[in-house]
Each structure stands twice: as C-alpha cells, then as structure tokens.
Enzyme design. Structure first.
Site, mmCIF file in Angstrom:
data_model
loop_
_atom_site.group_PDB
_atom_site.id
_atom_site.type_symbol
_atom_site.label_atom_id
_atom_site.label_comp_id
_atom_site.label_asym_id
_atom_site.label_seq_id
_atom_site.Cartn_x
_atom_site.Cartn_y
_atom_site.Cartn_z
ATOM 1 C CG HIS A 158 -14.355 -0.104 -3.008
ATOM 2 N ND1 HIS A 158 -14.199 -0.550 -4.301
ATOM 3 C CD2 HIS A 158 -15.501 -0.679 -2.556
ATOM 4 C CE1 HIS A 158 -15.214 -1.352 -4.615
ATOM 5 N NE2 HIS A 158 -16.017 -1.434 -3.581
ATOM 6 C CG ASN A 182 -11.000 5.080 -8.921
ATOM 7 O OD1 ASN A 182 -11.188 3.887 -9.120
ATOM 8 N ND2 ASN A 182 -10.909 5.973 -9.886
ATOM 9 C CB VAL A 183 -8.544 3.682 -2.663
ATOM 10 C CG1 VAL A 183 -9.642 2.671 -2.336
ATOM 11 C CG2 VAL A 183 -7.460 3.023 -3.507
ATOM 12 C CG ASN A 218 -14.598 0.449 -20.031
ATOM 13 O OD1 ASN A 218 -13.571 0.081 -20.602
ATOM 14 N ND2 ASN A 218 -14.921 0.068 -18.806
ATOM 15 C CB CYS A 260 -10.492 1.306 18.754
ATOM 16 S SG CYS A 260 -9.209 2.461 18.231
ATOM 17 N NE ARG A 277 -2.944 0.398 -4.845
ATOM 18 C CZ ARG A 277 -4.200 0.055 -4.546
ATOM 19 N NH1 ARG A 277 -4.422 -0.972 -3.740
ATOM 20 N NH2 ARG A 277 -5.220 0.718 -5.050
ATOM 21 C CE1 TYR A 282 -4.382 -0.865 -0.295
ATOM 22 C CE2 TYR A 282 -3.521 -2.816 0.813
ATOM 23 C CZ TYR A 282 -4.508 -2.195 0.080
ATOM 24 O OH TYR A 282 -5.619 -2.882 -0.307
ATOM 25 C CB THR A 300 -16.237 0.672 -13.255
ATOM 26 O OG1 THR A 300 -16.345 -0.496 -12.416
ATOM 27 C CG2 THR A 300 -17.609 1.035 -13.791
ATOM 28 C CB SER A 301 -14.300 -4.363 -14.811
ATOM 29 O OG SER A 301 -14.241 -4.490 -13.400
HETATM 30 P P1 NAD Z 1 -11.098 -2.672 -12.904
HETATM 31 O O1 NAD Z 1 -9.618 -2.713 -12.950
HETATM 32 O O2 NAD Z 1 -11.844 -3.904 -12.587
HETATM 33 O O3 NAD Z 1 -11.621 -2.159 -14.312
HETATM 34 C C1 NAD Z 1 -11.029 -1.050 -14.924
HETATM 35 C C2 NAD Z 1 -11.883 -0.678 -16.111
HETATM 36 O O4 NAD Z 1 -11.378 0.520 -16.638
HETATM 37 C C3 NAD Z 1 -11.869 -1.716 -17.241
HETATM 38 O O5 NAD Z 1 -13.205 -1.989 -17.625
HETATM 39 C C4 NAD Z 1 -11.089 -1.015 -18.349
HETATM 40 O O6 NAD Z 1 -11.545 -1.384 -19.646
HETATM 41 C C5 NAD Z 1 -11.359 0.431 -18.034
HETATM 42 N N1 NAD Z 1 -10.352 1.375 -18.518
HETATM 43 C C6 NAD Z 1 -9.018 1.201 -18.703
HETATM 44 N N2 NAD Z 1 -8.440 2.322 -19.142
HETATM 45 C C7 NAD Z 1 -9.429 3.248 -19.217
HETATM 46 C C8 NAD Z 1 -9.458 4.610 -19.616
HETATM 47 N N3 NAD Z 1 -8.338 5.273 -20.003
HETATM 48 N N4 NAD Z 1 -10.650 5.262 -19.590
HETATM 49 C C9 NAD Z 1 -11.785 4.618 -19.196
HETATM 50 N N5 NAD Z 1 -11.809 3.328 -18.824
HETATM 51 C C10 NAD Z 1 -10.643 2.652 -18.830
HETATM 52 O O7 NAD Z 1 -11.498 -1.470 -11.923
HETATM 53 P P2 NAD Z 1 -12.828 -1.245 -11.104
HETATM 54 O O8 NAD Z 1 -14.020 -1.553 -11.921
HETATM 55 O O9 NAD Z 1 -12.698 0.070 -10.455
HETATM 56 O O10 NAD Z 1 -12.661 -2.405 -10.031
HETATM 57 C C11 NAD Z 1 -12.989 -2.179 -8.842
HETATM 58 C C12 NAD Z 1 -11.788 -2.187 -7.841
HETATM 59 O O11 NAD Z 1 -10.553 -1.638 -8.254
HETATM 60 C C13 NAD Z 1 -12.216 -1.328 -6.737
HETATM 61 O O12 NAD Z 1 -12.225 -2.096 -5.580
HETATM 62 C C14 NAD Z 1 -11.206 -0.209 -6.611
HETATM 63 O O13 NAD Z 1 -11.068 0.145 -5.261
HETATM 64 C C15 NAD Z 1 -9.997 -0.814 -7.187
HETATM 65 N N6 NAD Z 1 -8.928 0.046 -7.737
HETATM 66 C C16 NAD Z 1 -8.826 1.394 -7.513
HETATM 67 C C17 NAD Z 1 -7.794 2.149 -8.098
HETATM 68 C C18 NAD Z 1 -7.702 3.633 -7.840
HETATM 69 O O14 NAD Z 1 -8.097 4.094 -6.781
HETATM 70 N N7 NAD Z 1 -7.221 4.427 -8.808
HETATM 71 C C19 NAD Z 1 -6.857 1.524 -8.914
HETATM 72 C C20 NAD Z 1 -6.982 0.144 -9.122
HETATM 73 C C21 NAD Z 1 -8.028 -0.556 -8.547
HETATM 74 ZN ZN ZN Z 2 -7.404 1.084 17.925
#
Ligand code: NAD
Ligand code: ZN
Length: 248
Positions: free
Chosen positions: A119, A100-101, A214, A131, A72, A69, A189-190
């Site tokens: 998330h 997104n985080v 997407n 706590c 990241r 983490y 998002t996927s």
């Molecule tokens: P995912 O990785 O499952 O899917 C990413 C999606 O983004 C895919 O469908 C892909 O085709 C699409 N994509 C790729 N490049 C793109 C672009 N330039 N423009 C638009 N779309 C694009 O991610 P998700 O659906 O967010 O999965 C959920 C999990 O991933 C969550 O739990 C989240 O917390 C976590 N996550 C967050 C981050 C962050 O905070 N930036 C990074 C990685 C993963």
């Molecule tokens: Zn504590």
C-alpha cells in the site's frame, strides 16, 4: 510455551520457505493506530476514510488530506520499532509483505528490498497526475501541499488510496512469493482489505501452512492452520526465538 506455540514452531522449524504478511496490528504497540480495530482510537472511528484516503477526497480538499497525512508522518517520526519488528528483522532471510505504510520494519533492520509495501509508503510523495516524479519525505518535517516540479499537478503521499490499484510490480512479487512458500506468517491484520488480503487465500490454496498472530479473531482465522491469540510484540519474540527462517 503453549501447545499452539509449539505447533507453530514445529511448522516453522522444518526446512521450509517462509514469508510474512503483516498489517496495522504489527505497529500498534509502537503507538501507531490501526484502521479497523475495536479500540476507540482506531483511525476510521475518528476520521472519514472517504474524505482522507480517496482520490475524490483529495480533489475536494487537498489541504485537509495533506494535513492529515503530515500529522500521521510526525507521529511516525517519534515512534520506535517494537519487539515484533525487531524479532522479524532478526530473521535475515525473511521477506516482509506488508500493508503498512510506516517504515518501522526498515528501521528495525530489515533491508529495504526485503520489504514489499503493498500500500505504498508515508516516506515518499509522488505526483498525483502520475508523471513519475517522486520525492523522499522527512517524516518529522513533512512539506505542505505543493505542485510537482515536473508537471505542476499536486504532490501527494505515495500511498494507495481506496479505489486505486496496488503498485503492479510489488503485487506481482508478493503474489509469486505466496505461490512458492511452505508457510505464511500472518501478523496483525484484519484481512479485510482486498486484493492484499487475498494473498492469504492464494497461499492457503497451494497447501501452504498459515500461522495467524492477532489478539482478536479476524477474517484470516478461517484459513489458519495455527492461530496464536495475542499481541505480536509478545508472541513473535517467543515464536521466532532460536529459529533461522528464509523466504528463498
Ligand atoms: P486493520 O486496522 O484493519 O486491522 C488491524 C488488526 O490488527 C486487527 O485485526 C487487530 O485485531 C490487530 N491488532 C491490534 N493490535 C495488535 C497487536 N498488538 N498485535 C497484533 N495484532 C494486533 O489493519 P490492516 O488489516 O492492516 O488494514 C489494512 C489497512 O490499514 C491497510 O490499507 C494499511 O495500509 C492501513 N494502515 C496502516 C498502518 C501503518 O502503516 N502502521 C496503520 C493503520 C492502517
Ligand atoms: Zn508531475
């Protein structure tokens, strides 16, 4: 402008309440890896999620989880919002529901209270024992594994791991919003991680129009009224140009 883009703009332009539901793809063009992408650098192609993003993985090897983490976080510290974040932030009344985080929407100018982090966030640590103790994290210099000053349990990133519940208050606000809008903009998002992805279905069932952005087909494709195939940093600035959107 393509006919699909015009169709999407027409949906957004009529008097309506709009919200955004985003995922890792929104931040991909800022250099932050996605999770389930087909790209070779996607996180889960390189790391085992069960070791890094579960309570069991943390119990087995807390240092490894914290080190990952913190790597990241340092990557995020040097990243910048991309044109997708900037064009969303320019819509002052728009609520951003995000999986997104990262803090790139906030850094682009979206007020904190308008970003619903389903998330959690990399910008805070919390006590793993629950706590209630939390600390803000300096992303460029995140602290190593340490104990909660209040109860002695280990501190951990304030993110939601596999098998954990979403923060109830945030989920409640997001769900209520998705039941009360006319249009949901689904970005990068996927749509495979539940319950978060279920918000798209909740909105769709209400008759809410769904616009999906997407570069690839996703589980959101089947629910889309308009699907815009492309990267969000390219599509969003054109889609939102000259519009004034709000969620309430
Ligand atoms: P995912 O990785 O499952 O899917 C990413 C999606 O983004 C895919 O469908 C892909 O085709 C699409 N994509 C790729 N490049 C793109 C672009 N330039 N423009 C638009 N779309 C694009 O991610 P998700 O659906 O967010 O999965 C959920 C999990 O991933 C969550 O739990 C989240 O917390 C976590 N996550 C967050 C981050 C962050 O905070 N930036 C990074 C990685 C993963
Ligand atoms: Zn504590």
């Amino acid at each position: 402008m393509t006919p699909k883009l015009e169709e999407a703009r027409a949906l957004l332009a009529r008097p309506s309440r709009v919200a955004v539901f985003s995922g890792a793809g929104l931040s991909a063009e800022s250099g932050i890896s996605t999770f389930r992408d087909t790209e070779t650098d996607a996180y889960w192609q390189r790391f085992n999620p069960m070791e890094l993003a579960t309570p069991e993985g943390f119990a087995a090897n807390p240092e490894r989880v914290i080190d990952w983490y913190n790597w990241r976080r340092r990557t995020l510290a040097t990243a910048r919002p991309n044109p997708a974040h900037v064009s969303l932030a320019a819509q002052h009344g728009l609520v951003q529901i995000t999986q997104n985080v990262d803090d790139l929407l906030e850094r682009a100018g979206v007020p904190y209270e308008q970003v619903y982090h389903l998330h959690g966030t990399l910008s805070e640590d919390r006590c793993h024992a629950g706590c209630g103790y939390r600390e803000t994290i300096e992303l460029a210099e995140p602290p190593a594994l340490r104990a909660c000053v209040q109860c002695g349990a280990p501190m951990r990133p304030a993110v939601v791991w596999f098998g954990e519940a979403l923060p109830g208050d945030v989920w409640q606000k997001a769900e209520t919003l998705c039941r009360n809008i006319d249009c949901l903009l689904v970005v990068g998002t996927s749509a495979t991680v539940y319950p978060a992805a279920g918000l798209i279905g909740i909105a769709h069932q209400q008759g809410t129009k769904v616009i999906v952005i997407n570069p690839n087909a996703s589980d959101a494709s089947a629910l889309a009224d308009v699907e815009l195939i492309g990267e969000s940093g390219t599509v969003l600035p054109v889609l939102l140009e000259g519009l004034s959107l709000a969620s309430v």
